[in-house]
Scaffold this active site. Structure first.
Site, short mmCIF file in Angstrom:
data_model
loop_
_atom_site.label_atom_id
_atom_site.label_comp_id
_atom_site.label_asym_id
_atom_site.label_seq_id
_atom_site.Cartn_x
_atom_site.Cartn_y
_atom_site.Cartn_z
CG HIS A 1 48.80 93.14 62.45
ND1 HIS A 1 50.01 92.59 62.86
CD2 HIS A 1 47.82 92.36 62.98
CE1 HIS A 1 49.76 91.52 63.61
NE2 HIS A 1 48.45 91.36 63.69
CG HIS B 1 47.74 99.29 64.50
ND1 HIS B 1 47.31 98.99 63.23
CD2 HIS B 1 48.50 98.22 64.90
CE1 HIS B 1 47.78 97.79 62.88
NE2 HIS B 1 48.50 97.32 63.87
CG ASP C 1 53.28 95.02 61.19
OD1 ASP C 1 52.25 94.34 61.42
OD2 ASP C 1 54.06 95.39 62.08
CG ASP D 1 53.77 91.57 62.82
OD1 ASP D 1 54.26 91.88 61.72
OD2 ASP D 1 52.89 92.25 63.38
#
Length: 374
Positions: A171, A133, A169, A252
Site C-alpha cells: 500500500h 498511513h 509495502d 503484505d
C-alpha cells in the site's frame, strides 16, 4: 558501525489486538521475537524494550487535539460521532480497542529512540513500526500514529541531514508522502500495488521534493522486484547520497497475504534489505503491513537474519517450528491448516517470472524524470 544491529520490541504486542474480526487480530511482532529467540538470533545485548512516547513527543507531526482524542478514546473505550468524523477513530478500519493509544505510542517511541541511538551510526530494527498511513489529525488505514514520519524527524534532530525513505509495502505511504513531499532533503521511493487502497501514489505524483512512486500490477513477482531494485531503488538512493535510510518492509506484498494481489516471496524483501544496508551509516528497518501470521512472521524474522548476516537454515529446528505451529488465524476461512512449508522453513521458494511491459515502462519513466541516474 561496530555495534551489532539492535532490535526494539515490546510485550504489549503479544496480547493486543484490534479485535477478533480485524485484519490486525493476528500476532506479528511477538512471533518475530519468539522465532528469532528460538533460532538463537536475539541475544539480550541486541534487544531493547521500546519506550512509550509521551503525548508531547508526538506533536512534531500529530496535533495535540488528535493525541488527546486518541488517549480519551482508549480511556473511555468509546468515541462520539464528532470525534469519529473529525479524527477517524472508532471506524471499521481504526476501531476502539483496549490499547489503542498505548500500542501505537510504543511503536512511535521505538521509532524516535531509533533516531537517537543512531546519532553515531548503526542499524535498528523495529518490526512494530511502519504505520505509514497516519495523518496529523486523523487515524487512517489501521494507523493511529505515523511512526515512519516520527523516525525521520528523530534522525534529522540527531544529526542526519539527508534521509532516504524506501517503502515496499503493498500500500502507498500516503501519510509519509504528505509529511515530506516538498522536502528536498528527504527522498521517498515507494513500490505499491496499483488500484489498491488508499489509491494514492500515482506515477505522476512527485511533489516538489524527491518523490518516486511506482505503482505495480497485480502478480508483481521476484524478478520484477529485482529489476525495480536494481534500476530504480538503488540508483535513486545512490544519487541522493543519504546519511540515513528508513526502510518500511511491509510483508503484505508476499503471495500469501490476503490484503494484496502481489506475488513476491520473502526473498525479495530480504534482498532489498541487504542491498540498502551498506548505502548509509544509519539504517532503520520498520515492519508495516502483513496479515497472514505465518508469512509475516517468517518474512520479518528473515529481515532480522539479513541484518545480522545469519545463515537461514533449510529446515527450521524444532523450537522454531513450535513457534509457527502454535499460531492461530481465527476467523479466517482461507487457511484451515498451514501448509507444511509455513512451519518448517523460513525462506520461501523464489517466485520468479517475466518482467511486464508496465513495470519496464514505468521504471523508465521515473528514470527519465530523475535526470540524475538515467
Amino acid at each position: 558501525m561496530n555495534q551489532p544491529p539492535r532490535f526494539i520490541g515490546s510485550e504489549i504486542y503479544r496480547h493486543s489486538s484490534y479485535g477478533h474480526w480485524h485484519p490486525l487480530r493476528v500476532p506479528r511482532v511477538s512471533t518475530v521475537m519468539d522465532l528469532a529467540r528460538a533460532l538463537g538470533w536475539l541475544p539480550a545485548h541486541q534487544y531493547l524494550v521500546s519506550p512509550r512516547a509521551k503525548p508531547a513527543a508526538l506533536y512534531g507531526f500529530h496535533t495535540s487535539a488528535y493525541v488527546a482524542a486518541l488517549q480519551a478514546a482508549e480511556t473511555a473505550q468509546a468515541v462520539s460521532d464528532a470525534v469519529r468524523a473529525r479524527h477517524g477513530l472508532g471506524t471499521h478500519a481504526n476501531p476502539v480497542f483496549p490499547e489503542m493509544y498505548r500500542r501505537p505510542a510504543t511503536s512511535a517511541g521505538a521509532a524516535m529512540l531509533a533516531g537517537e541511538l543512531l546519532r553515531e551510526g548503526g542499524i535498528i530494527y523495529t518490526p512494530a513500526g511502519g504505520t505509514h498511513h497516519g495523518f496529523p489529525d486523523r487515524a487512517n488505514g489501521f494507523c493511529y500514529l505515523n511512526d515512519p514520519v516520527l523516525a525521520i524527524q528523530s534522525l534529522r534532530r540527531n544529526g542526519a541531514t539527508r534521509v532516504a525513505y524506501i517503502d515496499v509495502d503493498a500500500h502507498h505511504p500516503d501519510g509519509v508522502e504528505y509529511a515530506f513531499a516538498d522536502e528536498p532533503d528527504v527522498l521517498l521511493v515507494s513500490t505499491h500495488e496499483q488500484n489498491r487502497w488508499p489509491r494514492t501514489g500515482a506515477l505522476e505524483d512527485a511533489g516538489s521534493g524527491q518523490v518516486f512512486n511506482l505503482p505495480v500490477p497485480a502478480g508483481f513477482n521476484d524478478t520484477e522486484m529485482a529489476f525495480v531494485r536494481e534500476r530504480l531503488i538503488l540508483p535513486a538512493v545512490a544519487a541522493f547520497r543519504p546519511d540515513a535510510i528508513v526502510l518500511q518492509c511491509g510483508a503484505d506484498a508476499v503471495t500469501e497475504d490476503p490484503q494484496s494481489r502481489m506475488a513476491l516471496s520473502n526473498n525479495a524483501h530480504w534482498a532489498v534489505v541487504a542491498a540498502l544496508m551498506p548505502m548509509a551509516p544509519r539504517f532503520v528497518v520498520l515492519g508495516g503491513g502483513g496479515y497472514n501470521p505465518w508469512s509475516v512472521g517468517r518474512c520479518w524474522t528473515g529481515v532480522w537474519a539479513t541484518l545480522n548476516g545469519h545463515d537461514v537454515p533449510e529446515r527450521l529446528p524444532n523450537p522454531a517450528q513450535d513457534v509457527l505451529r502454535a499460531l492461530k488465524w481465527t476467523g479466517q476461512s482461507r487457511v484451515k491448516a498451514p501448509p507444511e512449508q509455513w512451519v518448517t522453513t523460513l525462506r520461501d521458494q523464489p517466485r520468479e517470472g517475466p518482467i511486464s511491459d508496465e513495470v519496464r515502462t514505468r521504471v523508465a519513466q521515473l528514470t527519465a524524470r530523475s535526470g540524475v541516474w538515467a
